[in-house]
Scaffold this active site. Structure first.
Site: not given
Ligand code: PEP
Length: 257
Positions: A10-11, A94, A96, A234-235
C-alpha cells in the site's frame, strides 16, 4: 509446487481507518481463494488495525520496512520484534527505499537477517532501472543484488524467503514487463543465481514474485510464467476489485481455481 503469493504494497497510502475499510471490502471475496497466499502491507500505523481485521482468516499482514537493531536509541525506527508482534511478512529493499532513503545492499542484507531471526518472512526486492536495462546490464545488476542480499544466509533461510523482481521502470508507470521478460529475470537470473550460490533444491523452493504495474488485465499472462510465483502489487492493491481480480487471475493462471 510453490504456493503463489500475492502481496499488496500500500506504500504511504490509507490511514488505519481507511485500511480496515479496504480490507473489509475485499475479505469475503479473498477468503475463499486459499490456493493463493494473500498479504496486505499497510503503513506501520495501520498494521495493528489491519492485523486485527484479518484475525481468524488466513489473510496475512506484512510491514513495508523494519530496522535491523533489536532496540535502542534509533528515533523513528521500528524493530523486527515490534513488526513481528503484528506481522508475518516484511518487505525489504524496495526500490523506493533504496532511492529515497539511501538503503544499501549491506543494509538490506542486515534487515533480511534481522527479520529471519524473529520469524518474519522477508519479501526481498531487486530490480534494475530503465537505464541499466537499456545498457544490457539487467542480468548483472539483478544478480549482484541477489548475491549481496543473501550474503551469509543458510540454504534453509533462503528457501523460506520470498524474492520480488521489480524492474524500477515498471513500478507505478503502467508499463509492466512483458511476461517473457518477467520470466527471464525471475527464472533466468534470480532463481539461477540462487541455484549457483546454493543448490537446485533451494532455488526451486524460493518463491519469486514479479512486481511492476501488475493489473487485472495483465495478471493472468504474467502469473502464467513458470518461474513467477505471484506478485508484489502497488497501485492496483489499493482498489478492492482490482486486487481481488489479480488474486483470482493468479489462481487461474496456476491452474488452482
Ligand atoms: C511496488 O511498488 O511494489 C509496485 C509494484 O507498484 P505498482 O504495482 O504500482 O507498479
Amino acid at each position: 509446487m510453490r504456493k503463489p503469493i500475492m502481496a499488496g504494497n500500500w506504500k504511504m497510502n490509507k490511514t488505519a481507518h481507511e485500511g480496515v475499510e479496504l480490507v473489509r471490502e475485499m475479505m469475503d471475496d479473498l477468503t475463499p481463494i486459499a490456493s493463493v497466499e494473500r498479504v496486505f502491507c499497510p503503513t506501520f500505523l495501520a498494521v495493528p488495525d489491519v492485523s486485527r481485521a484479518v484475525e481468524g482468516t488466513d489473510l496475512g499482514v506484512g510491514a513495508q520496512n523494519l530496522y535491523f537493531e533489536a532496540s535502542g536509541a534509533y528515533t523513528g525506527e521500528v524493530s523486527p520484534e515490534m513488526v513481528r508482534e503484528f506481522c508475518d511478512y516484511v518487505i525489504i529493499g524496495h526500490s523506493e527505499r533504496r532511492e529515497y532513503f539511501g538503503e544499501t545492499d549491506k543494509g538490506v542484507n542486515r534487515k533480511i537477517k534481522a527479520a529471519l531471526d524473529v520469524g518474519l518472512t522477508p519479501i526481498v526486492c531487486v530490480g534494475e532501472t530503465r537505464e541499466l536495462r537499456e545498457q544490457g546490464k539487467t542480468e548483472s545488476w539483478v544478480r549482484d543484488q541477489v548475491v549481496a542480499a543473501l550474503d551469509g544466509l543458510t540454504a534453509e533461510q533462503v528457501a523460506s524467503l520470498i524474492m520480488a523482481y521489480e524492474p524500477i521502470w515498471a513500478i507505478g508507470t503502467g508499463l509492466a514487463a512483458t511476461p517473457a521478460d518477467a520470466e527471464e529475470v525471475c527464472g533466468g537470473v534470480v532463481r539461477a543465481t540462487i541455484a549457483e550460490l546454493y543448490d537446485r533444491a533451494t532455488a526451486d523452493a524460493v518463491r519469486i514474485q514479479y512486481g511492476g504495474s501488475v493489473s487485472p488485465a495483465n495478471a493472468y499472462e504474467i502469473m502464467s510464467q513458470p518461474n513467477v510465483d505471484g506478485g508484489l502489487v502497488g497501485g492496483a492493491s489499493l482498489k478492492a476489485s482490482d486486487f481481488v481480480t489479480i488474486v483470482r487471475e493468479t489462481a487461474r493462471a496456476k491452474g488452482l481455481s
